[in-house]
Design a protein around this motif. Structure first.
Motif, PDB file in Angstrom:
ATOM      1  N   ARG A  70       0.822  -1.210   0.000  1.00 54.02           N
ATOM      2  CA  ARG A  70       0.000   0.000   0.000  1.00 54.02           C
ATOM      3  C   ARG A  70       0.856   1.260   0.000  1.00 54.02           C
ATOM      4  O   ARG A  70       0.544   2.232  -0.676  1.00 54.02           O
ATOM      5  N   ALA A  71       1.930   1.272   0.793  1.00 57.29           N
ATOM      6  CA  ALA A  71       2.774   2.466   0.861  1.00 57.29           C
ATOM      7  C   ALA A  71       4.099   2.128   1.537  1.00 57.29           C
ATOM      8  O   ALA A  71       4.225   1.128   2.249  1.00 57.29           O
ATOM      9  N   ILE A  72       5.058   2.995   1.320  1.00 59.46           N
ATOM     10  CA  ILE A  72       6.363   2.950   1.972  1.00 59.46           C
ATOM     11  C   ILE A  72       6.433   4.114   2.960  1.00 59.46           C
ATOM     12  O   ILE A  72       6.052   5.240   2.633  1.00 59.46           O
ATOM     13  N   GLY A  73       6.911   3.840   4.151  1.00 57.42           N
ATOM     14  CA  GLY A  73       7.183   4.896   5.123  1.00 57.42           C
ATOM     15  C   GLY A  73       8.683   5.047   5.287  1.00 57.42           C
ATOM     16  O   GLY A  73       9.359   4.117   5.719  1.00 57.42           O
ATOM     17  N   SER A  74       9.213   6.206   4.917  1.00 58.54           N
ATOM     18  CA  SER A  74      10.659   6.432   4.971  1.00 58.54           C
ATOM     19  C   SER A  74      10.985   7.533   5.968  1.00 58.54           C
ATOM     20  O   SER A  74      10.595   8.690   5.783  1.00 58.54           O
ATOM     21  N   HIS A  75      11.707   7.166   6.999  1.00 59.62           N
ATOM     22  CA  HIS A  75      12.150   8.161   7.977  1.00 59.62           C
ATOM     23  C   HIS A  75      13.187   9.085   7.381  1.00 59.62           C
ATOM     24  O   HIS A  75      13.276  10.260   7.749  1.00 59.62           O
ATOM     25  N   GLY A  76      13.995   8.588   6.441  1.00 54.49           N
ATOM     26  CA  GLY A  76      15.107   9.372   5.921  1.00 54.49           C
ATOM     27  C   GLY A  76      16.287   9.347   6.866  1.00 54.49           C
ATOM     28  O   GLY A  76      16.288   8.674   7.905  1.00 54.49           O
ATOM     29  N   GLN A  77      17.334  10.086   6.480  1.00 50.76           N
ATOM     30  CA  GLN A  77      18.546  10.169   7.297  1.00 50.76           C
ATOM     31  C   GLN A  77      18.620  11.540   7.952  1.00 50.76           C
ATOM     32  O   GLN A  77      18.695  12.561   7.271  1.00 50.76           O
ATOM     33  N   THR A  78      18.588  11.557   9.279  1.00 53.57           N
ATOM     34  CA  THR A  78      18.668  12.828   9.987  1.00 53.57           C
ATOM     35  C   THR A  78      20.053  13.437   9.820  1.00 53.57           C
ATOM     36  O   THR A  78      21.071  12.798  10.090  1.00 53.57           O
ATOM     37  N   ILE A  79      20.075  14.682   9.377  1.00 57.73           N
ATOM     38  CA  ILE A  79      21.314  15.427   9.251  1.00 57.73           C
ATOM     39  C   ILE A  79      21.471  16.429  10.385  1.00 57.73           C
ATOM     40  O   ILE A  79      22.571  16.685  10.863  1.00 57.73           O
ATOM     41  N   ARG A  80      20.347  16.984  10.822  1.00 59.86           N
ATOM     42  CA  ARG A  80      20.400  17.967  11.904  1.00 59.86           C
ATOM     43  C   ARG A  80      19.060  17.983  12.625  1.00 59.86           C
ATOM     44  O   ARG A  80      18.007  17.970  11.976  1.00 59.86           O
ATOM     45  N   HIS A  81      19.111  18.011  13.947  1.00 61.86           N
ATOM     46  CA  HIS A  81      17.888  18.043  14.744  1.00 61.86           C
ATOM     47  C   HIS A  81      18.053  19.117  15.808  1.00 61.86           C
ATOM     48  O   HIS A  81      18.841  18.972  16.738  1.00 61.86           O
ATOM     49  N   GLN A  82      17.327  20.222  15.642  1.00 63.23           N
ATOM     50  CA  GLN A  82      17.420  21.354  16.557  1.00 63.23           C
ATOM     51  C   GLN A  82      16.011  21.742  16.995  1.00 63.23           C
ATOM     52  O   GLN A  82      15.405  22.650  16.433  1.00 63.23           O
TER      53      GLN A  82
END
Length: 365
Positions: free
Chosen positions: A89-101
């Motif tokens: 049905r779908a793909i859930g992609s968190h991705g790669q965190t580069i910066r979290h502020q």
């Protein structure tokens, strides 16, 4: 049967976990799982970007390259499963965190790995950018997996904590019978500091099985200095990442404690992880802590955690029916399902958002 695919790469930046699953009530069926490692040069470029050592052109190129690699991880999991892609049905992609502020006057959290590329490559609707809506609603944007933990790991009879041991550690408090709110937050470093110090001193990306740490001893003065960091005393909601807990943080700390052996520093970093997790657990009532993530494969870390968490029992999530390596990618498959079905994916009591929100940007096939 309707299937969902989750893609996750965490703060360890070692690769992409892909899991193809279906959900039924409170059970998860895994049809295929695949871990696709980052090439060494790409991993180093990602680490550099996370430390503000990348131009806009470099960030744009990394966004494309990681999107392509996430898509390949998805295709390999689909191939391994033997399922008809039309059933996904779908793909859930968190991705790669580069910066979290998440603090300050203009909070943000930046994940790369262009979801449009995943959709174009796989032909499957992809949901990405899960953190932004929660942050727009005043939340930290993290951690997001506690909503999944609540849906699948709660118990009528046992007070549980779910502990994720990635680069950063986070906990989810699940009181029995739903008595009291579910809470969760990032406690601080799990593997991030140990990995960074090991790479810097030995050239190895991590301390396999904690063997190097075993050669050292805990330095009490360095440990107390590290424990005094204000993050560990901050009240939730809170979240963090490698923009804070990185090699620079370690070197700042050890500069005040000269002449320590490298292996003593490694052993002290392991103890720091164990103590900061244990000291931020609920004060009473924890029956069992169920661990997941890459840190569960470090027996020395698990031993130190077991001691620090006593009398609570330390276990792994396979006792709850889900392999520790795949909890987070399964969570993002579930978050994609929530988004497609128009259901909230955050827990405001965890992130601090103003209310429940449907998370993620949808890229239709």
């Amino acid at each position: 049967m309707e299937a969902w695919l989750g893609l996750m790469s965490g703060t360890s930046m070692d690769g992409i976990d892909a899991v193809l699953v279906s959900f039924r009530d409170r059970t998860v069926q895994i049809h295929a799982s695949r871990c696709l490692s980052y090439p060494d040069d790409l991993r180093q470029r990602l680490i550099n970007a996370s430390q503000n050592q990348a131009s806009p052109d470099e960030i744009g190129e990394l966004n494309t390259l990681t999107g392509q690699l996430f898509a390949q991880a998805a295709l390999r999991a689909i191939s391994d499963s033997g399922l008809n892609p039309n059933t996904i049905r779908a793909i859930g992609s968190h991705g790669q965190t580069i910066r979290h502020q998440p603090a300050g006057s203009a909070p943000f959290s930046f994940q790369i790995g262009n979801p449009a590329i995943i959709t174009e490559t796989t032909g499957i609707t992809t949901v990405g950018d899960f953190r932004s809506r929660d942050m727009a609603a005043g939340g930290q944007g993290a951690p997001l997996v506690p909503a999944f933990h609540k849906a699948f790991f709660g118990s009528e009879s046992e007070n549980r904590c779910i502990l994720n041991l990635g680069g950063i550690a986070n906990i989810t408090w699940l009181p029995a019978r739903g008595q009291g709110p579910v809470t969760g937050f990032d406690t601080g470093p799990a593997n991030a500091l140990m990995d960074a110090w090991c790479l810097d001193q030995t050239g190895r990306p991590y301390d396999a099985d904690g063997h190097w740490a075993v050669e050292g001893r805990v330095d009490p003065e360095l440990l107390e200095d590290m424990l005094s960091d204000a993050y560990f005393q901050r009240t939730p909601p809170k979240s963090t990442g490698k923009e804070k807990f990185n090699l620079g943080w370690v070197k700042t700390m050890i500069a005040r404690h000269p002449d320590l052996k490298p292996e003593d520093i490694q052993r002290t970093l392991l103890e720091l992880t164990a103590l900061t997790i244990a000291r931020q657990m609920p004060e009473t009532g924890v029956d069992t802590v169920y661990a997941c993530g890459g840190g569960t494969r470090n027996p020395e870390l698990m031993r130190a955690l077991g001691q620090a968490l006593a009398p609570a029992r330390l276990a792994v999530t396979s006792e709850l029916g889900l392999d520790p390596q795949w909890v987070e990618p399964v969570a993002f498959a579930w978050l994609a399902k929530q988004a497609i079905e128009g259901k909230p994916g955050n827990l405001p009591e965890v992130t601090g958002a103003n209310g429940p929100r449907i998370l993620g940007a949808i890229y239709p096939a």
